[in-house]
Design an enzyme around this catalytic site. Structure first.
Site, PDB file in Angstrom:
ATOM      1  N   LYS A 156      58.002  37.621  12.771  1.00 25.91           N
ATOM      2  CA  LYS A 156      57.450  38.911  13.267  1.00 25.91           C
ATOM      3  C   LYS A 156      58.179  39.491  14.190  1.00 25.91           C
ATOM      4  CE  LYS A 156      52.410  37.269  13.186  1.00 25.91           C
ATOM      5  NZ  LYS A 156      51.368  37.176  13.945  1.00 25.91           N
ATOM      6  N   LYS A 162      53.651  36.231   2.083  1.00 31.74           N
ATOM      7  CA  LYS A 162      52.081  36.098   2.317  1.00 31.74           C
ATOM      8  C   LYS A 162      51.404  37.203   2.244  1.00 31.74           C
ATOM      9  CE  LYS A 162      51.417  35.155   6.744  1.00 31.74           C
ATOM     10  NZ  LYS A 162      51.133  34.560   8.223  1.00 31.74           N
ATOM     11  N   LYS A 179      46.968  40.353   7.047  1.00 28.08           N
ATOM     12  CA  LYS A 179      46.306  41.632   7.551  1.00 28.08           C
ATOM     13  C   LYS A 179      47.255  42.740   7.831  1.00 28.08           C
ATOM     14  CE  LYS A 179      43.481  38.368  10.506  1.00 28.08           C
ATOM     15  NZ  LYS A 179      44.740  37.659  11.089  1.00 28.08           N
TER      16      LYS A 179
END
Ligand code: TYM
Length: 332
Positions: A111, A194, A197
């Site tokens: 991230k 993956k 969202k």
């Protein structure tokens, strides 16, 4: 009866990955567990969220969870920021977890990306808050997708170190429940990434609110390889996109990859994608419809969350208070 806690970030509309990896299992586990399910808005702000959007998305996530079949009468559905005990315990855990442990977290590395220096401090200590979410209820089982495995191992390390440092047997061991053939749903554009969202490409995911045409188009355009589908699961080796679509089909049809390939093996992706689109639409349309119906009464959704937060606090407040007493804080 064992107590379950799990959470989901309101950082976007839930995806098919969230549904198959987690939410569907949350619903099933309600039969024989005491369940607490949490919309984790505190976690969401570890990356910037527009305030109006965050409030709306928290409500939308709650509506989607209700539409999936979470029962707020028999179980507890709430938003994390409304139960302050999470943050009280998270601070203690910030002081228990070691920097070396956090440095190993692959999700932080993913991230934060290359611009690590510019990531928020909250993103770095995120796993400590997640450990607090679970342990502040003394929950012992946590249904999640495969991507959360490392965070749950860290939560157990934190619990153990707390117990050791204070010479108590206060926090229990957590058992991750990573269930079904779709514990790791991958992006439709790249079978090695993956489904998420927060992926910039909407084509990479199926959202629980997508309409039938959008779902059909996204599946038709999903990346595949030129070979026909294999006859057995062993033939999926080295074919991440094929493996992903077969896994999604198996999860939606409540079967396994071998059974899917017994039916569709040897055929090209064209007819398989048509069958997958029809199955996905059949499963997701009722959820999208029920989410819209719930959102037509936003006050009703908010009332469910407020009541859930009160019930959650009744369990969490005494556990946080006891942790503070064990640490040596004078009562407030
Ligand atoms: P989040 O919001 O990213 O995802 C919610 C749940 O969905 C699962 N999931 C997936 N499963 C299969 N395939 C995918 N592509 C996929 N993407 C997401 C996740 O594993 C998760 O179970 N840190 C957590 C939220 C959290 C939490 C907790 C979970 C906060 N506190 C305490 C359990 C217990 C997260 O970001 O999930």
């Amino acid at each position: 009866m064992q107590r379950i806690l799990s959470g989901i970030q309101p950082s976007g509309v839930p995806t098919l990955g969230n549904y198959l990896g987690a939410l569907r299992n949350w619903v099933a586990l309600q039969h024989d567990h005491e369940c607490l399910y949490c919309v984790v808005d505190l976690h969401a702000i570890t990356v910037w969220q527009d305030p109006h959007q965050l409030a709306a998305q928290t409500r939308e996530m709650a509506a989607a969870l209700l539409a999936c079949g979470i029962d707020p009468e028999r179980h507890v559905l709430f938003h994390q920021s409304a139960v302050h005990a999470h943050v009280r315990l998270a601070w203690i855990f910030n002081c228990i977890a070691r920097l070396g442990w956090l440095n190993r977290m692959t999700q932080f590395k993913d991230k934060a990306g290359k611009d690590r220096e510019n990531a928020s401090a909250g993103l770095y200590v995120y796993p400590n808050l997640m450990a607090a979410d679970i342990l502040v209820y003394h929950a012992t089982r946590v249904p999640v997708g495969d991507d959360q495995r490392q965070h749950l191992e860290l939560a157990n390390d934190i619990a153990q170190k707390f117990n050791h440092d204070y010479g108590v047997e206060f926090f229990p061991t957590i058992e991750p429940l990573i269930l079904g053939p779709a514990a790791r749903v991958m992006s439709l554009r790249d079978g090695t990434k993956k489904m998420s969202k927060s992926d910039p490409s909407d084509q990479s995911r199926i959202n629980l609110t997508d309409d039938a045409d959008t779902i059909a188009l996204k599946i038709r355009r999903a990346k595949t390889d030129p070979e026909p589908l294999p006859e057995t699961p062993a033939g999926l080796e080295g074919r991440p996109e094929a493996r992903n679509l077969v896994g999604i089909y198996a999860a939606l049809a409540e079967t396994d990859a071998a059974a899917v390939l017994a039916e569709h093996g040897g055929k090209g992706f064209g007819p398989f994608k048509e069958a997958l689109a029809a199955l996905t639409i059949a499963r997701l349309e009722p959820i999208a419809e029920e989410t819209r119906r719930r959102l037509a009464d936003p006050g009703g959704v908010d009332a469910v969350l407020r009541k859930g937060a009160r019930r959650a606090a009744e369990i969490a407040d005494p556990i946080a208070a006891e942790a503070e007493r064990l640490v040596g804080f004078l009562p407030g």
